[in-house]
Design an enzyme around this catalytic site. Structure first.
Site, mmCIF file in Angstrom:
data_model
loop_
_atom_site.group_PDB
_atom_site.id
_atom_site.type_symbol
_atom_site.label_atom_id
_atom_site.label_comp_id
_atom_site.label_asym_id
_atom_site.label_seq_id
_atom_site.Cartn_x
_atom_site.Cartn_y
_atom_site.Cartn_z
ATOM 1 N N LYS A 1 5.667 -3.917 -6.423
ATOM 2 C CA LYS A 1 7.091 -3.653 -6.637
ATOM 3 C C LYS A 1 7.857 -3.648 -5.316
ATOM 4 C CE LYS A 1 10.641 -2.262 -9.168
ATOM 5 N NZ LYS A 1 11.303 -3.373 -9.890
ATOM 6 N N CYS B 1 0.786 -1.231 0.000
ATOM 7 C CA CYS B 1 0.000 0.000 0.000
ATOM 8 C C CYS B 1 0.825 1.292 0.000
ATOM 9 C CB CYS B 1 -0.935 0.065 1.206
ATOM 10 S SG CYS B 1 -1.907 -1.410 1.432
HETATM 11 O O1 M6R Z 1 13.415 -3.797 -3.422
HETATM 12 P P1 M6R Z 1 14.089 -5.116 -3.154
HETATM 13 O O2 M6R Z 1 15.243 -5.371 -4.051
HETATM 14 O O3 M6R Z 1 14.464 -5.303 -1.727
HETATM 15 O O4 M6R Z 1 12.975 -6.186 -3.514
HETATM 16 C C1 M6R Z 1 13.182 -7.546 -3.278
HETATM 17 C C2 M6R Z 1 12.145 -8.384 -4.000
HETATM 18 O O5 M6R Z 1 10.865 -8.044 -3.582
HETATM 19 C C3 M6R Z 1 12.226 -8.189 -5.521
HETATM 20 O O6 M6R Z 1 13.506 -8.462 -5.988
HETATM 21 C C4 M6R Z 1 11.237 -9.123 -6.236
HETATM 22 O O7 M6R Z 1 11.639 -10.437 -6.069
HETATM 23 C C5 M6R Z 1 11.165 -8.734 -7.712
HETATM 24 N N1 M6R Z 1 9.830 -8.359 -8.069
HETATM 25 C C6 M6R Z 1 11.590 -9.831 -8.623
HETATM 26 O O8 M6R Z 1 11.571 -9.420 -9.965
#
Ligand code: M6R
Length: 572
Positions: free
Chosen positions: A567, A2
Site C-alpha cells: 500500500k 516493510c
Molecule cells: O500514498 P500515495 O498516494 O503517495 O501512493 C502512490 C501510489 O503508490 C499509489 O497510488 C498506487 O499507485 C496505488 N496502489 C494504485 O492503486
C-alpha cells in the site's frame, strides 16, 4: 517497504500483543514477518501475519516485509542477528552500500541475502571496541540509503532506534514505550507520540527515552515535542468480502464528508493554499501512481480557470522540473509516506520553494514537511488499490480550482457515483467477459485522459491483465497496431466528439468497443448520469474500479493484497 515495531515495558507482555500491532502495518508489505523477544522467542514465517507462539517478555522487536534484496524466504525475513546472536535488529529501507560494508566484515558469517543483515554484523564488529551508542553513530555516518532500525541487545534494558528516510515514531504508554513505522501500530495503546526527524537516534527504556541528532560527525541531544494524536478509528470490513468493494461503496459518503470539511474547518487552510497558489509564479504537482493521475485532473481544472499548473511523476521530478523560489510544489499523496514524493520534496524549501500537500493520513511525513496541508478525509484506506482516496483527491483539486473561478460544481459527485452503483449487475457481466482477455485498452480525451490511465492502472494491479490507458489521439501513433479481432477497448465517452472517431477506428479493425458513459451506438455501454466534467470523470473512474474488482473476483485473485505490491511505497 516493510513495517517495524519495537516495544519495551515495565510489566511482561505477550508476544502476540506485538503481532496485533504488526498486523496494522501489513499495508507496508506482506511477504513474510518475524518477531524476536528478550525471553528467547525468535520466529519468522512466510506469508500473512498470524499469531506466533505465546511468549511473555519485556522487550520485543517485530517486522513485516516487502522484499527488496533477496527472495521471499524464512532466512531473508527479519529480524536479523549478528554472529553471536546477541544483537537482533529489524529494518525498513535499503542500505545502498551494503556490499561495500559487507566487504569490511570478512570474518562474519551471513545467513541471508538481505542488505539488512549487514547492520547487525557491523554493530557486532564496532561494539568490540566501543559502546553501542558510538557503534550506531558510526553506522549512521557510514551507511548510505534509507533506514529506520530498531536494535535489541541481549541483557541490555534499552532498545535503540534510528532513522534516515524511512518513517519512525515513538508511542508513549503508561508502562512503557513502543517504536513503530507509523502511529497506527499503537493506536489502541496510546495517543501520545513523538516523530523521529531525519538522522535522529533514540535510546528507549521502559520508563525513559533520549533523542539525539547526528549533525556532521557528532550526536547532539535534542528535545522532542509530544503530539497528542486524534484517532479516526481503524476500519473493519463489515459485511463486504473485500476492503476494495467496501471502500468503493464508501465513496459517496466520503465525498460529502470532504466537501463539508472544506466548507468549514479546513476552509482557512484552503484559503492559505489559494494564497500560496496566487503568489507563486508556477504551481507543480508531484505525486506517484494513482495520486499522479489525480494531479493530471488538478492541472486540467486549474488551467481551465487560468492558473498555470504542471504535474510531474515524483520519481522523475528532479530530472524534469526546475524549481526556484517562485515555485509552489503541491504534493498529492494518500499515505503521505511515498518515498519518491518525499525525495522530490527534500531540499526544496532551501531553494525558496513553498510546499503544500493533499494528504489522507494525518501526521504523515509529507504533511509534516508542508507549509500548508489539506486532509482529503477519505478515512483509512486498506486495500492496496487506491479508490476512495483517488475520488477525494480529485474532488479536493476541483474545489481548489473553483476557488479561482466557479467552473466546477463538487455537489453533484456523490449522486453521480450512486448512479454507477445502480448498474452493478451489468458491470459484473461485462467484467466476467473481460476476465479471459490478456490485454485491455482504455482511451479518453481531455479530462477523461487521466481517467483512462487510472483505469488501466487499476486493471493491472488488481486483475493482473495487461492494460494501457491513453489519450484517444495517441492511439493511431502506434498502439492501434495491437488491435485485433475482439480486443477490448474501453472508450471514455464525453468531452470532444473526436473520441467517437478514435473508437470507430478501433471498431473498423475488429476491436470490441465498450462505451463508458455512452449510449451504445458503437457497442456495449455503461451509462453515466452527470452534468459536469468532475462528476463525469469520477463516474468513469468508479466504473473502472468496479470492473477491475469484478474481473479480479472472477479470476479468484487476492484483491486486497495483490502480489508484489504494498500500500505504501517507502523505497525509491
Ligand atoms: O500514498 P500515495 O498516494 O503517495 O501512493 C502512490 C501510489 O503508490 C499509489 O497510488 C498506487 O499507485 C496505488 N496502489 C494504485 O492503486
Amino acid at each position: 517497504m516493510c513495517g517495524i515495531i519495537g516495544m519495551v515495558c515495565k510489566e511482561k507482555f505477550e508476544s502476540n500483543d506485538v503481532i496485533k500491532m504488526l498486523k496494522r502495518l501489513e499495508y507496508r508489505g506482506y511477504d513474510s514477518f518475524g518477531i524476536a523477544t528478550d525471553s528467547g522467542l525468535f520466529e519468522k514465517e512466510i506469508g500473512e501475519i498470524k499469531a506466533v507462539q505465546n511468549n511473555f517478555c519485556k522487550q520485543a522487536i517485530s517486522h513485516t516485509r516487502w522484499s527488496t534484496h533477496g527472495r521471499v524466504t524464512k532466512a531473508n525475513a527479519h529480524p536479523h542477528k549478528d554472529c553471536t546472536g546477541n544483537i537482533t535488529i529489524v529494518h525498513n529501507g535499503i542500505i545502498e552500500n551494503y556490499l561495500e560494508l559487507k566487504k569490511q566484515l570478512p570474518k562474519h558469517v551471513f545467513v541471508s541475502e538481505t542488505d539488512t543483515e549487514v547492520i547487525a554484523h557491523y554493530l557486532e564488529e564496532k561494539t568490540r571496541t566501543k559502546p553501542i551508542r558510538d557503534a550506531i553513530t558510526d553506522f549512521m555516518k557510514d551507511a548510505q540509503g534509507t533506514f529506520s532500525v530498531v536494535v535489541m541487545i541481549k541483557g541490555d534494558e534499552n532498545l535503540y532506534a534510528f532513522k534516515r528516510g524511512s518513517p519512525l515514531s515513538l508511542g508513549l504508554m503508561k508502562d512503557g514505550h513502543v517504536i513503530a513505522s507509523d502511529i497506527y501500530a499503537f493506536s489502541d495503546k496510546t495517543d501520545k507520540a513523538i516523530f523521529f526527524n531525519e538522522d535522529e537516534f533514540a535510546i528507549v527504556t521502559e520508563k525513559d527515552y533520549e533523542f539525539y541528532r547526528l549533525i556532521g560527525n557528532t550526536l547532539n541531544p535534542v528535545t522532542k515535542d509530544i503530539i497528542t494524536v486524534k484517532w479516526s478509528g481503524c476500519e473493519e470490513k463489515k459485511n463486504f468480502n473485500h476492503y476494495m468493494i467496501k471502500e468503493i461503496y464508501e465513496e459517496p459518503a466520503v465525498v460529502e464528508r470532504l466537501i463539508n470539511s472544506l466548507n468549514t474547518e479546513q476552509n482557512s487552510d484552503l484559503e492559505k493554499m489559494k494564497k500560496l497558489m496566487t503568489e507563486a509564479k508556477r504551481i507543480v504537482f508531484v505525486a506517484s501512481g494513482t495520486s499522479y493521475h489525480a494531479t493530471l485532473l488538478g492541472v486540467y481544472f486549474l488551467n481551465k480557470v487560468g492558473v498555470e499548473a504542471h504535474a510531474i511523476i515524483a520519481s522523475e521530478f528532479r530530472n524534469f522540473y526546475l524549481v526556484d523560489k517562485e515555485t509552489l510544489i503541491v504534493a498529492v499523496t494518500q499515505s503521505g509516506e511515498t518515498m519518491d514524493v518525499i525525495e522530490a520534496l527534500h531540499g526544496m524549501k532551501d531553494k525558496g520553494a513553498k510546499i503544500a500537500s493533499l494528504v489522507n493520513v494525518p501526521y504523515s511525513t509529507i504533511q509534516r514537511m508542508s507549509n500548508v496541508s489539506i486532509n482529503i478525509e477519505a478515512g483509512q484506506e486498506i486495500c492496496v488499490a487506491a479508490t476512495k482516496s483517488f475520488v477525494n483527491q480529485v474532488v479536493c483539486l476541483a474545489y481548489l480550482a473553483s476557488m479561482f473561478e466557479k467552473k466546477n460544481s463538487v455537489e453533484q459527485v456523490s449522486k453521480s457515483i450512486k448512479h454507477i452503483f445502480s448498474q452493478e449487475e451489468k458491470i459484473k457481466q461485462i467484467a466476467k467477459s473481460l476476465a479471459k482477455h490478456d490485454d485491455i485498452y482504455v482511451i479518453g480525451r481531455g479530462f477523461l485522459y487521466p481517467i483512462a490511465r487510472e483505469i488501466a492502472l487499476k486493471i493491472k494491479e488488481i486483475s493482473y491483465i495487461h492494460a494501457e490507458g491513453m489519450m484517444g489521439g495517441e492511439l493511431k501513433h502506434g498502439t492501434l497496431a495491437l488491435i485485433e479481432e475482439g480486443t477490448p477497448v474501453l472508450v471514455l465517452m464525453g468531452g470532444k466528439n473526436e473520441i467517437v472517431s478514435n473508437a470507430m477506428e478501433v471498431k473498423a479493425r475488429g476491436g470490441r468497443i465498450i462505451e463508458i458513459g455512452g449510449n451504445g451506438v458503437m457497442g456495449e455501454f455503461i451509462s453515466i448520469d452527470a452534468e459536469d466534467k468532475l462528476s463525469s470523470a469520477l463516474s468513469a473512474a468508479v466504473i473502472g474500479q468496479l470492473l477491475t474488482y469484478y474481473i479480479a473476483l472472477e479470476k479468484g485473485l487476492p484483491i486486497d493484497k495483490p502480489r508484489n505490491l504494498a500500500k505504501v511505497c517507502t523505497t525509491k
